[in-house]
Write an enzyme that holds these catalytic residues in place. Structure first.
Site, mmCIF file in Angstrom:
data_model
loop_
_atom_site.group_PDB
_atom_site.id
_atom_site.type_symbol
_atom_site.label_atom_id
_atom_site.label_comp_id
_atom_site.label_asym_id
_atom_site.label_seq_id
_atom_site.Cartn_x
_atom_site.Cartn_y
_atom_site.Cartn_z
ATOM 1 N N CYS A 223 0.789 -1.230 0.000
ATOM 2 C CA CYS A 223 0.000 0.000 0.000
ATOM 3 C C CYS A 223 0.820 1.280 0.000
ATOM 4 O O CYS A 223 0.690 2.097 -0.907
ATOM 5 C CB CYS A 223 -0.944 0.006 1.197
ATOM 6 S SG CYS A 223 -2.340 -1.083 0.953
ATOM 7 N N LYS B 145 7.050 -6.380 7.005
ATOM 8 C CA LYS B 145 6.757 -6.129 8.417
ATOM 9 C C LYS B 145 6.353 -7.466 9.040
ATOM 10 O O LYS B 145 6.141 -8.440 8.310
ATOM 11 C CB LYS B 145 5.644 -5.093 8.570
ATOM 12 C CG LYS B 145 4.286 -5.559 8.060
ATOM 13 C CD LYS B 145 3.211 -4.606 8.517
ATOM 14 C CE LYS B 145 1.847 -5.258 8.382
ATOM 15 N NZ LYS B 145 0.767 -4.405 8.817
HETATM 16 C C1 UDX Z 1 -1.165 0.045 5.435
HETATM 17 C C2 UDX Z 1 -2.153 0.940 6.208
HETATM 18 O O1 UDX Z 1 -1.802 0.977 7.603
HETATM 19 C C3 UDX Z 1 -3.570 0.482 6.010
HETATM 20 O O2 UDX Z 1 -4.464 1.344 6.684
HETATM 21 C C4 UDX Z 1 -3.812 0.501 4.521
HETATM 22 O O3 UDX Z 1 -5.094 0.369 4.144
HETATM 23 C C5 UDX Z 1 -2.881 -0.482 3.834
HETATM 24 O O4 UDX Z 1 -1.553 -0.042 4.086
HETATM 25 P P1 UDX Z 1 0.069 -2.280 5.814
HETATM 26 O O5 UDX Z 1 0.709 -2.034 4.480
HETATM 27 O O6 UDX Z 1 -0.475 -3.625 6.100
HETATM 28 O O7 UDX Z 1 -1.142 -1.247 6.041
HETATM 29 O O8 UDX Z 1 1.189 -1.974 6.903
HETATM 30 P P2 UDX Z 1 1.466 -0.948 8.090
HETATM 31 O O9 UDX Z 1 1.337 -1.631 9.377
HETATM 32 O O10 UDX Z 1 0.717 0.303 7.914
HETATM 33 O O11 UDX Z 1 3.038 -0.687 7.861
HETATM 34 C C6 UDX Z 1 3.535 -0.180 6.622
HETATM 35 C C7 UDX Z 1 5.034 -0.108 6.612
HETATM 36 O O12 UDX Z 1 5.490 0.919 7.460
HETATM 37 C C8 UDX Z 1 5.776 -1.368 7.066
HETATM 38 O O13 UDX Z 1 6.843 -1.584 6.195
HETATM 39 C C9 UDX Z 1 6.266 -1.040 8.452
HETATM 40 O O14 UDX Z 1 7.430 -1.737 8.804
HETATM 41 C C10 UDX Z 1 6.526 0.451 8.314
HETATM 42 N N1 UDX Z 1 6.440 1.185 9.577
HETATM 43 C C11 UDX Z 1 5.251 1.315 10.221
HETATM 44 C C12 UDX Z 1 7.568 1.818 10.095
HETATM 45 O O15 UDX Z 1 8.669 1.720 9.531
HETATM 46 N N2 UDX Z 1 7.447 2.555 11.233
HETATM 47 C C13 UDX Z 1 6.263 2.699 11.887
HETATM 48 O O16 UDX Z 1 6.231 3.408 12.900
HETATM 49 C C14 UDX Z 1 5.132 2.049 11.368
#
Ligand code: UDX
Length: 433
Positions: free
Chosen positions: A264, A324
């Protein structure tokens, strides 16, 4: 109880379909991929999502959830039709909407009575209006219908929880008839007082992009602060914690690390820039967030390089590969960029991931896959924590130190306490600490 047809059994379609069935609706999930449908009929879920298999089993057994490869039949049988097909990035960064429009044509051709057509897929602003045009021009005779935008905010790994207890539901629709039907299928969420935002199509479509781009920007922001922390002797974890205590900022999405990946954030940030460009506007802060995110992978690579005088012939071990934890998704995972760069520098790679290993093998072919963290550590010159899976939080570090060539750790997710790791005898590098 409403009859729902979910077109597309990808991540979003399956989770949404199973959850609507759990709410008591009658849901038919359809897909042109017959093989996948056959698997789903036996509750075999083609990806890893905690709890989803049980949800599908339960609702299939109660006959509220079914699967079929007959898309036309699904359309005819249902009143509410969700479009949940893929909208991948085109080379120019915009979302590829071809599947959305071809499904819209199919809906038009198989319509015999009033339908609500709901867009779940993440689509560029203005797509809802275009879907309405496509349906109108492909109908055999004029039949009333409404188009609704109902973006998803599901996180991989906690999608069921996100669906059942969302922060908000967004419904973009102007007709009362469609709004009433949407309210009914979401009724259990009304009962737990979930905020429901009712707005026009374009606003709903933009909410999705603005939300994801903002979260991505927060991550890039804290990653840049982390890089500054290293230069001035500050600790980013403490900075983020103190920032997060400000009620206006909040604590979430301020974890410095290897940057964002997944299906996403990378795609939606690129698409938002394209949407702005096409509208004659600019969204430069998101452009910066993407650039910082690319650079963050380089930051991780350089930390590994700095620990090893030359990378040639060195063995680097990776703990975690997915973008993640709690997912087997490798799409745009930072691990891919970092590992490819190490291989270019003639390092050899070993890796272990609790669930993403099979998917990783498709994109990272020239690496040795191991069965646990300890066999990864054996004879490596540096261990890199790439994904913060819970099972990596408490490892037997004396044992790891014993089997490594040299005890060095790059903690790209700030999982460990730097002081403790140094006390244990490791050369340690985190992000911004
Ligand atoms: C995301 C959105 O949260 C969700 O609402 C949307 O509809 C789809 O995309 P997702 O891709 O499953 O969800 O993952 P998310 O938990 O949001 O993390 C995204 C990325 O950001 C990951 O690579 C994670 O490691 C990174 N991340 C997240 C960070 O590096 N730091 C943070 O503080 C949070």
């Amino acid at each position: 109880m409403r009859k729902i047809c979910m077109i597309g059994t990808g991540y979003v379609g399956l989770v949404t379909g199973a959850c609507f069935a759990d709410f008591g609706n009658s849901v038919l999930c359809v897909d042109v991929d017959s093989e996948k449908i056959e698997l789903l009929k036996n509750s075999v879920v083609p990806f890893f999502e905690p709890g989803l298999k049980e949800f599908i089993e339960r609702n299939t057994a109660r006959q509220r959830l079914g699967f079929s490869d007959d898309v036309e039949w699904g359309i005819r049988e249902s009143e509410v039709i969700f479009i949940a097909v893929g909208t991948p990035s085109l080379p120019d960064g915009s979302a590829d909407l071809s599947q959305v429009f071809s499904v819209s044509e199919k809906i038009a051709e198989n319509m015999t009575e009033y339908k609500v057509v709901v867009n779940k897929s993440t689509v560029s602003v203005g797509t809802g209006a275009k879907v309405a045009d496509v349906v109108r021009t492909h109908q055999k005779k004029p039949i009333p219908f409404d188009v609704v935008s109902n973006p998803e905010f599901l996180r991989e790994g906690s999608a069921l929880e996100d669906f059942m207890r969302p922060d908000r539901v967004v419904i973009g629709a102007t007709s009362d008839r469609a709004l009433d039907i949407m309210s009914e299928i979401y009724r259990p969420l009304y009962l737990i007082e979930t905020p429901i935002i009712k707005t026009n199509l374009e606003t709903a479509e933009l909410i999705k992009y603005a939300s994801n781009a903002y979260l991505a920007t927060r991550i890039s922001f804290i990653n840049e602060v982390a890089n500054l922390c290293e230069k001035v002797g500050a600790d980013v974890n403490v900075v983020a914690k103190a920032m997060g205590l400000d009620g206006r900022i909040g604590p979430k999405f301020l974890h410095a690390g290897a940057g964002f990946g997944g299906s996403c954030f990378p795609k939606d940030t690129r698409a938002l820039i394209k949407i702005a460009e096409q509208a004659g506007s600019q969204i430069s802060i998101v452009e910066a967030a993407i650039a910082v995110n690319q650079n963050q992978r380089e930051v991780v690579f350089q930390k590994i390089q700095k620990m090893n005088e030359s990378l040639e012939g060195k063995c680097i071990g990776f703990l975690g590969l997915s973008f993640k934890p709690k997912t087997d998704d490798m799409r745009e995972a930072p691990s891919i960029t970092v590992i490819e760069k190490l291989i270019q520098h003639k390092a050899t790679i070993k890796a272990y991931d609790p669930v993403a290993q099979e998917n990783a093998k498709k994109v990272l072919k020239d690496i040795e896959y191991c069965q646990d963290p300890y066999s990864v550590a054996e004879h490596t010159d540096t261990l890199v924590v790439m994904t913060e899976w819970n099972e990596f939080r408490e490892l037997d570090f004396p044992r790891i130190k014993e089997v490594m060539n040299v005890p060095k750790i790059v903690d790209a997710r700030n999982v460990y306490d730097p002081e403790k790791m140094r006390e244990l005898g490791f050369e340690y590098a985190g992000i911004g600490r």
